[in-house]
Design an enzyme around this catalytic site. Sequence first.
Site, mmCIF file in Angstrom:
data_model
loop_
_atom_site.group_PDB
_atom_site.id
_atom_site.type_symbol
_atom_site.label_atom_id
_atom_site.label_comp_id
_atom_site.label_asym_id
_atom_site.label_seq_id
_atom_site.Cartn_x
_atom_site.Cartn_y
_atom_site.Cartn_z
ATOM 1 N N GLU A 62 -9.382 -11.039 -7.596
ATOM 2 C CA GLU A 62 -8.440 -9.919 -7.411
ATOM 3 C C GLU A 62 -7.260 -9.999 -8.373
ATOM 4 O O GLU A 62 -6.791 -8.974 -8.870
ATOM 5 C CB GLU A 62 -7.961 -9.890 -5.958
ATOM 6 C CG GLU A 62 -9.078 -9.491 -4.994
ATOM 7 C CD GLU A 62 -8.659 -9.500 -3.536
ATOM 8 O OE1 GLU A 62 -9.513 -9.190 -2.693
ATOM 9 O OE2 GLU A 62 -7.489 -9.817 -3.231
ATOM 10 N N HIS A 79 -2.074 -5.447 1.469
ATOM 11 C CA HIS A 79 -3.344 -6.153 1.254
ATOM 12 C C HIS A 79 -2.998 -7.582 0.862
ATOM 13 O O HIS A 79 -1.999 -7.816 0.179
ATOM 14 C CB HIS A 79 -4.146 -5.513 0.123
ATOM 15 C CG HIS A 79 -5.271 -6.397 -0.355
ATOM 16 N ND1 HIS A 79 -6.494 -6.417 0.276
ATOM 17 C CD2 HIS A 79 -5.329 -7.333 -1.345
ATOM 18 C CE1 HIS A 79 -7.258 -7.327 -0.325
ATOM 19 N NE2 HIS A 79 -6.581 -7.887 -1.310
ATOM 20 N N TYR A 104 -12.262 -2.438 -3.813
ATOM 21 C CA TYR A 104 -12.781 -2.605 -2.450
ATOM 22 C C TYR A 104 -14.313 -2.544 -2.403
ATOM 23 O O TYR A 104 -14.884 -2.233 -1.356
ATOM 24 C CB TYR A 104 -12.172 -1.553 -1.524
ATOM 25 C CG TYR A 104 -10.788 -1.904 -1.014
ATOM 26 C CD1 TYR A 104 -10.576 -3.023 -0.203
ATOM 27 C CD2 TYR A 104 -9.681 -1.116 -1.315
ATOM 28 C CE1 TYR A 104 -9.317 -3.349 0.281
ATOM 29 C CE2 TYR A 104 -8.407 -1.430 -0.834
ATOM 30 C CZ TYR A 104 -8.244 -2.543 -0.037
ATOM 31 O OH TYR A 104 -6.993 -2.866 0.454
ATOM 32 N N ASN A 128 -2.083 0.333 6.696
ATOM 33 C CA ASN A 128 -1.574 -0.913 7.267
ATOM 34 C C ASN A 128 -0.706 -1.733 6.303
ATOM 35 O O ASN A 128 -0.660 -2.960 6.375
ATOM 36 C CB ASN A 128 -2.711 -1.751 7.878
ATOM 37 C CG ASN A 128 -3.729 -2.194 6.847
ATOM 38 O OD1 ASN A 128 -3.579 -1.906 5.656
ATOM 39 N ND2 ASN A 128 -4.748 -2.911 7.292
ATOM 40 N N LYS A 148 0.829 -1.215 0.000
ATOM 41 C CA LYS A 148 0.000 0.000 0.000
ATOM 42 C C LYS A 148 0.864 1.267 0.000
ATOM 43 O O LYS A 148 2.075 1.209 0.252
ATOM 44 C CB LYS A 148 -0.944 -0.054 1.209
ATOM 45 C CG LYS A 148 -1.948 -1.214 1.150
ATOM 46 C CD LYS A 148 -2.936 -1.147 2.314
ATOM 47 C CE LYS A 148 -3.958 -2.267 2.246
ATOM 48 N NZ LYS A 148 -4.962 -2.168 3.346
#
Length: 142
Positions: A128, A117, A51, A114, A11
């Site tokens: 995905e 993913h 998402y 965070n 990320k």
Amino acid sequence: MAIERTLSIIKPDAVAKNVIGQIYSRFEGAGLKVIAARMAWLSEQEAGAFYAVHKDRPFFKDLVKFMTSGPVMIQALEGEGAILKNRDLMGATDPKKAAPGTIRADFADSIDANAVHGSDAAETAAVEIAFFFPTLNVFAGR
Ligand code: UDP
């Protein structure tokens, strides 16, 4: 254990911290192969579509804002039990609760920023991976 594929995203917070290589080392150390990779700066549309499952959650807007705040590094990983293995390497969603030595414990600052993913199941992994990589750009691990 079966050979699986999973989708991983480093990320914007972790890309900004310049730890792509350190995170790749953890994949390699765990026997996961990078079989497709590309860097991208996601648009709001792309992040929102990726998402979409969270679109009714209170954090959705902030999640899209964060995921579009800078470039991300996207990869498909392949290996034995790759989905769970990657989730184990990542640690809990909230870095404060992530086990010591996990990617999120070591590199993440908060539950929203965070670091990584990772797909959570075989069905989501397939969707995905297809979302980011046309089949021709996925190289089976040898
Ligand atoms: N997220 C957030 N606040 C929350 C829960 C989730 O910002 O209270 C974000 C966080 O970036 C997380 C992502 O939404 O990684 C997807 O949430 P999920 O529960 O699927 O966690 P993950 O599978 O990433 O551990």
